[in-house]
Structure formats: C-alpha cells, structure tokens
Design a protein around this motif. Structure first.
Motif, mmCIF file in Angstrom:
data_model
loop_
_atom_site.group_PDB
_atom_site.id
_atom_site.type_symbol
_atom_site.label_atom_id
_atom_site.label_comp_id
_atom_site.label_asym_id
_atom_site.label_seq_id
_atom_site.Cartn_x
_atom_site.Cartn_y
_atom_site.Cartn_z
ATOM 1 N N PHE A 8 0.960 -1.188 0.117
ATOM 2 C CA PHE A 8 0.192 0.000 0.070
ATOM 3 C C PHE A 8 0.666 1.235 -0.031
ATOM 4 N N GLY A 9 1.889 1.186 -0.039
ATOM 5 C CA GLY A 9 2.971 2.124 0.086
ATOM 6 C C GLY A 9 4.471 2.074 0.469
ATOM 7 N N GLY A 10 5.114 3.146 0.549
ATOM 8 C CA GLY A 10 6.568 2.782 1.190
ATOM 9 C C GLY A 10 6.660 3.982 2.102
ATOM 10 N N ARG A 11 8.028 3.880 2.679
ATOM 11 C CA ARG A 11 8.619 4.666 3.570
ATOM 12 C C ARG A 11 9.882 5.060 3.121
ATOM 13 N N GLN A 12 10.565 6.251 3.411
ATOM 14 C CA GLN A 12 11.892 6.616 3.068
ATOM 15 C C GLN A 12 12.408 7.317 4.226
ATOM 16 N N ARG A 13 13.612 7.258 4.314
ATOM 17 C CA ARG A 13 14.262 7.916 5.542
ATOM 18 C C ARG A 13 14.954 9.294 5.002
ATOM 19 N N PHE A 14 14.282 10.365 5.472
ATOM 20 C CA PHE A 14 14.901 11.707 4.876
ATOM 21 C C PHE A 14 15.358 12.480 6.364
ATOM 22 N N ASN A 15 16.524 12.773 6.209
ATOM 23 C CA ASN A 15 17.194 13.569 7.566
ATOM 24 C C ASN A 15 16.835 12.864 8.787
ATOM 25 N N GLY A 16 17.182 11.491 8.758
ATOM 26 C CA GLY A 16 16.877 10.732 10.002
ATOM 27 C C GLY A 16 15.301 10.311 10.349
ATOM 28 N N ASP A 17 14.343 10.895 9.644
ATOM 29 C CA ASP A 17 13.051 10.534 10.021
ATOM 30 C C ASP A 17 12.431 9.760 8.728
ATOM 31 N N TRP A 18 11.251 8.910 9.364
ATOM 32 C CA TRP A 18 10.917 8.111 8.351
ATOM 33 C C TRP A 18 9.501 8.681 7.889
ATOM 34 N N ARG A 19 9.386 8.965 6.615
ATOM 35 C CA ARG A 19 8.506 9.651 6.036
ATOM 36 C C ARG A 19 7.673 8.623 4.890
ATOM 37 N N PRO A 20 6.393 8.626 4.862
ATOM 38 C CA PRO A 20 5.481 7.929 4.079
ATOM 39 C C PRO A 20 5.598 8.371 2.559
ATOM 40 N N THR A 21 5.854 7.313 1.593
ATOM 41 C CA THR A 21 5.944 7.976 0.212
ATOM 42 C C THR A 21 4.803 6.948 -0.479
ATOM 43 N N GLY A 22 4.575 7.188 -1.783
ATOM 44 C CA GLY A 22 3.930 6.311 -2.679
ATOM 45 C C GLY A 22 5.007 5.463 -3.256
ATOM 46 N N LEU A 23 4.509 4.794 -4.220
ATOM 47 C CA LEU A 23 5.461 3.580 -4.885
ATOM 48 C C LEU A 23 5.893 4.256 -6.266
ATOM 49 N N THR A 24 5.676 5.363 -6.592
ATOM 50 C CA THR A 24 6.241 5.771 -7.760
ATOM 51 C C THR A 24 7.493 5.898 -7.814
ATOM 52 N N TRP A 25 8.579 6.133 -6.777
ATOM 53 C CA TRP A 25 9.866 6.497 -6.716
ATOM 54 C C TRP A 25 10.450 5.137 -7.003
#
Length: 167
Positions: free
Chosen positions: A39-56
C-alpha cells in the motif's frame, strides 16, 4: 466439528499473518533507507521515516494497483477469517462463510502473487517480513476454511412431540 479449536487457531493465525503482511508489513526493504509494501512505502529523510507512494520505485500504474488489490484482499481476508473463527468457536458450521472466505483468500493470493512477481526491483532491496507472512496466511486460512467446508453436517436434535399427542 471435533477439531473446532484447530480451525479457530488456523483462522486466527491466518488473520494475524494477513494483517501484519499487508498493513504492517514491508515486502522489500533497503537497509536503513527505504521500505516497500503493497500500500505504499517509507523512506528515510534527514533521520526521519516519511511515508511515500510507490512511484519512486519506478513501477507502472498496474503494479501499484496490484499493491492496492493485495492490501484490500488481505484486509478483507482478515475480516472474513476473524468472523469464521468466531462462528466456529460458537459451535456452528458456517459452510457459506467458509466458501466466501476461500474466495477472499483466493483473490488475495492472485493479486499478491502478481504483485510479488511483477516487482520492478530496487537496487539493494531484500525480501522482508510481509513477503514471508503472506504465504503463511494463505496456507493457514485456506486450511481452516477447507476444514469447515468438509466438516460433516451437524445432526439436528430430536424434536419432542407436543404434550397430549400419541406417537
């Protein structure tokens, strides 16, 4: 059903595995950088996990729709399996519910398998817990539902004749 607690256990294990696989599970992960699920993904930005879609991921629209179908099929199967477990625990033999549960599990299996097989791939990604829990959920859920479908019909209790009649 002599083995109703086995069926209840299988149904509940399958429901938990489905829920963890599609809702709380990541199917692929890149160590310390990203998690990818149906249903989606998560990426780490500046030490924080943020939800992302799957387009990346570089996926097609079809693959992302398969992810949503896998997620929805898994959650619907979870609901059906919990209801099946409750009904079997109350000493009933819900054949129609078991057949409906098999349809939900089959739909989730088709969508989930297609989602897994058509994964576009991310460099450094490894298989994670969601991918491992999904087949466990499929097998346990199908085994529990098939056991209910194949269970012998309950024998109705004899009806007593009304008072004052001869039999």
């Amino acid at each position: 059903m002599n083995k109703r607690f086995v069926v209840v256990g299988l149904a509940l294990v399958a429901a938990i595995a489905f829920a963890l696989s599609v809702q709380g599970g990541r199917w692929w992960s890149v160590e310390g950088f990203a998690e990818i699920g149906p249903f989606g993904g998560r990426q780490r930005f500046n030490g924080d996990w943020r939800p992302t879609g799957l387009t990346w991921v570089g996926a097609t629209d079809r693959w992302m729709r398969l992810g949503v179908a896998t997620w929805a099929g898994g959650l619907l199967s979870t609901l059906m399996l919990v209801v099946l477990a409750g009904t079997v625990a109350s000493k009933r033999v819900p054949r129609l519910l078991a057949k409906s549960t098999l349809v939900a599990i089959g739909t989730a299996a088709v969508a989930g398998t297609w989602f897994f097989v058509s994964y576009p791939g991310v460099e450094g990604a490894t298989i994670d817990r969601g991918t491992l829990l999904f087949p466990v959920a499929l097998l346990c859920g199908a085994a529990g539902a098939i056991a209910v479908v194949r269970a012998p019909a309950p024998v109705p209790a004899p009806v007593a004749a009304p008072a004052g009649t001869r039999g």
